[in-house]
Design a protein around this motif. Structure first.
Motif, mmCIF file in Angstrom:
data_model
loop_
_atom_site.group_PDB
_atom_site.id
_atom_site.type_symbol
_atom_site.label_atom_id
_atom_site.label_comp_id
_atom_site.label_asym_id
_atom_site.label_seq_id
_atom_site.Cartn_x
_atom_site.Cartn_y
_atom_site.Cartn_z
ATOM 1 N N ALA A 128 0.841 -1.198 0.000
ATOM 2 C CA ALA A 128 0.000 0.000 0.000
ATOM 3 C C ALA A 128 0.875 1.246 0.000
ATOM 4 O O ALA A 128 1.927 1.278 0.645
ATOM 5 C CB ALA A 128 -0.914 0.014 1.221
ATOM 6 N N ARG A 129 0.444 2.250 -0.724
ATOM 7 C CA ARG A 129 1.159 3.526 -0.707
ATOM 8 C C ARG A 129 0.645 4.328 0.487
ATOM 9 O O ARG A 129 -0.538 4.654 0.571
ATOM 10 C CB ARG A 129 0.915 4.308 -1.994
ATOM 11 C CG ARG A 129 1.644 5.659 -2.022
ATOM 12 C CD ARG A 129 1.336 6.431 -3.285
ATOM 13 N NE ARG A 129 2.039 7.700 -3.311
ATOM 14 C CZ ARG A 129 1.593 8.802 -2.713
ATOM 15 N NH1 ARG A 129 0.431 8.783 -2.062
ATOM 16 N NH2 ARG A 129 2.280 9.940 -2.770
ATOM 17 N N VAL A 130 1.540 4.633 1.435
ATOM 18 C CA VAL A 130 1.166 5.335 2.654
ATOM 19 C C VAL A 130 1.659 6.778 2.577
ATOM 20 O O VAL A 130 2.840 7.023 2.328
ATOM 21 C CB VAL A 130 1.753 4.650 3.907
ATOM 22 C CG1 VAL A 130 1.293 5.373 5.175
ATOM 23 C CG2 VAL A 130 1.353 3.182 3.959
ATOM 24 N N SER A 131 0.759 7.726 2.772
ATOM 25 C CA SER A 131 1.135 9.138 2.866
ATOM 26 C C SER A 131 0.856 9.608 4.288
ATOM 27 O O SER A 131 0.046 9.019 5.006
ATOM 28 C CB SER A 131 0.350 9.984 1.868
ATOM 29 O OG SER A 131 -1.047 9.882 2.121
ATOM 30 N N MET A 132 1.534 10.653 4.703
ATOM 31 C CA MET A 132 1.395 11.117 6.090
ATOM 32 C C MET A 132 1.130 12.616 6.146
ATOM 33 O O MET A 132 1.751 13.401 5.420
ATOM 34 C CB MET A 132 2.638 10.798 6.909
ATOM 35 C CG MET A 132 2.613 11.367 8.336
ATOM 36 S SD MET A 132 4.070 10.923 9.317
ATOM 37 C CE MET A 132 3.562 9.336 9.960
ATOM 38 N N GLN A 133 0.209 13.013 7.023
ATOM 39 C CA GLN A 133 -0.050 14.416 7.333
ATOM 40 C C GLN A 133 0.229 14.629 8.813
ATOM 41 O O GLN A 133 -0.403 14.007 9.663
ATOM 42 C CB GLN A 133 -1.503 14.783 7.020
ATOM 43 C CG GLN A 133 -1.887 16.207 7.434
ATOM 44 C CD GLN A 133 -3.339 16.526 7.156
ATOM 45 O OE1 GLN A 133 -3.970 15.928 6.286
ATOM 46 N NE2 GLN A 133 -3.905 17.468 7.897
ATOM 47 N N ILE A 134 1.191 15.499 9.124
ATOM 48 C CA ILE A 134 1.522 15.827 10.515
ATOM 49 C C ILE A 134 0.857 17.153 10.846
ATOM 50 O O ILE A 134 1.081 18.156 10.176
ATOM 51 C CB ILE A 134 3.043 15.919 10.725
ATOM 52 C CG1 ILE A 134 3.703 14.599 10.322
ATOM 53 C CG2 ILE A 134 3.369 16.247 12.170
ATOM 54 C CD1 ILE A 134 5.214 14.649 10.312
ATOM 55 N N GLU A 135 0.040 17.151 11.880
ATOM 56 C CA GLU A 135 -0.804 18.305 12.183
ATOM 57 C C GLU A 135 -0.871 18.480 13.709
ATOM 58 O O GLU A 135 -1.135 17.523 14.431
ATOM 59 C CB GLU A 135 -2.214 18.056 11.616
ATOM 60 C CG GLU A 135 -3.307 18.962 12.116
ATOM 61 C CD GLU A 135 -3.067 20.411 11.760
ATOM 62 O OE1 GLU A 135 -3.128 21.252 12.685
ATOM 63 O OE2 GLU A 135 -2.826 20.691 10.572
ATOM 64 N N PRO A 136 -0.576 19.680 14.221
ATOM 65 C CA PRO A 136 -0.613 19.872 15.674
ATOM 66 C C PRO A 136 -2.000 19.754 16.283
ATOM 67 O O PRO A 136 -2.133 19.464 17.471
ATOM 68 C CB PRO A 136 -0.054 21.290 15.864
ATOM 69 C CG PRO A 136 -0.258 21.969 14.553
ATOM 70 C CD PRO A 136 -0.130 20.898 13.511
ATOM 71 N N SER A 137 -3.042 19.943 15.489
ATOM 72 C CA SER A 137 -4.409 19.942 16.016
ATOM 73 C C SER A 137 -5.112 18.623 15.735
ATOM 74 O O SER A 137 -5.320 18.245 14.586
ATOM 75 C CB SER A 137 -5.212 21.085 15.393
ATOM 76 O OG SER A 137 -6.585 20.950 15.695
ATOM 77 N N SER A 138 -5.511 17.935 16.799
ATOM 78 C CA SER A 138 -6.291 16.710 16.631
ATOM 79 C C SER A 138 -7.685 17.010 16.113
ATOM 80 O O SER A 138 -8.294 16.170 15.439
ATOM 81 C CB SER A 138 -6.383 15.958 17.961
ATOM 82 O OG SER A 138 -5.143 15.376 18.295
#
Length: 316
Positions: free
Chosen positions: A116-126
């Protein structure tokens, strides 16, 4: 009478809504019915769970304890029933709050979902991550929030507790007079300028203000910067900041526990049930738990707490 799942949901809903009338509306029952149910639960546990005030209800000490335990149980049950028939093919859009273990966590998740191609979003706000899950812009995410703060998630989003609770630490200049101790009293930071905690809408800012009030002062929240962007301010003694306990700080920065653990956070894995199946979610859960545990053991400041408090480890 034994406690049932509906009792736990009702108590948590009342606590989240802040009033019986709002809680009843969310549950789709009448207020008298909810009041009767609450009275039954209070008889079972042997005490009052909420105190009434002009503006609604607030949990008693017993109520806070029950709500905290109930949230863990409900999150686990929601996870067990989530997405049993969902597919596991295609790309996976993975989001997470900023933590020290982000890179090894991504590596582990990518390896576990081979093909699977996995992309990531890092975000301080849940809260932002939760909205992305709901709207379909993310498939699965690691959310973090102040212990007493809830992030509303729709029924189509499953969730499972990663870490029930861990204390919040503070980052301050390595030259700060309090940096030499094993822990920092919050009252000792009364004269400091603060960097606004990341994810303020996840309850972190409210938790800071409440804890500082208990310590006898109002925090001077003077800076608002992106995650990691305040390191120079901290290292030069211009500001202090709350950090998650596995944080490694950086050059000129000391990370220390706050005395008495006045603030705590929890971590949750959440996923959209129509896009992520239980098997796939369980794979990701195991890798996230392992990455966090490894980072905890790699932190000389946090490792003693982690080893001692086995009750705060991720549920098996």
């Amino acid at each position: 009478m034994d406690l049932e799942i509906r009792h736990l949901r009702a108590v948590c809903t009342i606590a989240e809504a802040g009033s019986l009338s709002q809680g009843a509306a969310r549950l789709g029952i009448s207020q008298p019915s909810l009041s009767t149910l609450l009275q039954r639960v209070e008889r079972v546990v042997g005490g009052r769970l909420f105190e009434r005030s002009r503006v609604g209800v607030v949990p008693t000490e017993l109520g806070e304890d029950l709500v905290r335990r109930a949230r863990v149980v409900l999150a686990e049950l929601d996870g067990l029933g989530a997405g049993l028939g969902a597919g596991t093919g295609g790309p996976v859009r993975f989001g997470t709050v900023h933590m020290e273990c982000v890179t090894p966590m991504f590596d582990r998740v990518e390896r576990s979902l081979a093909g699977a191609r996995v992309s990531m979003q890092i975000e301080p706000s849940s809260a932002v991550l939760a909205r992305a899950l709901t709207s379909g812009n993310l498939d699965i995410a690691v959310l973090g929030a102040a212990e007493e703060h809830d992030i509303p998630l729709p029924r189509e989003v499953g969730q499972r507790i990663i870490v029930p609770w861990v204390p919040v630490y503070v980052a301050l200049s390595a030259e700060h007079p309090l940096a030499g101790g094993d822990e920092v009293p919050l009252a000792g930071l009364a004269g400091e300028a603060w960097i606004c905690p990341p994810g303020a809408d996840d309850g972190s800012l409210a938790a800071l203000r409440a804890a500082c009030r208990q310590a006898g002062f109002t925090p001077d929240v003077r800076f608002e910067v992106p995650s990691g962007g305040g390191r120079r301010l901290i290292a030069t003694g211009r500001a202090v900041q709350l950090v998650e306990p596995t944080s490694q700080g950086g050059p000129g920065i000391a990370v220390r526990p706050l005395a008495g653990e006045p603030m705590r956070i929890r971590l949750v894995l959440a996923w959209h049930r129509e896009r992520v199946g239980w098997e796939q979610a369980n794979q990701v859960y195991g890798e996230v738990v392992a990455a966090y545990a490894e980072q905890a053991m790699a932190s000389p400041v946090f490792r003693p707490w982690w080893q001692e408090h086995t009750e705060a480890r991720p549920p098996a």
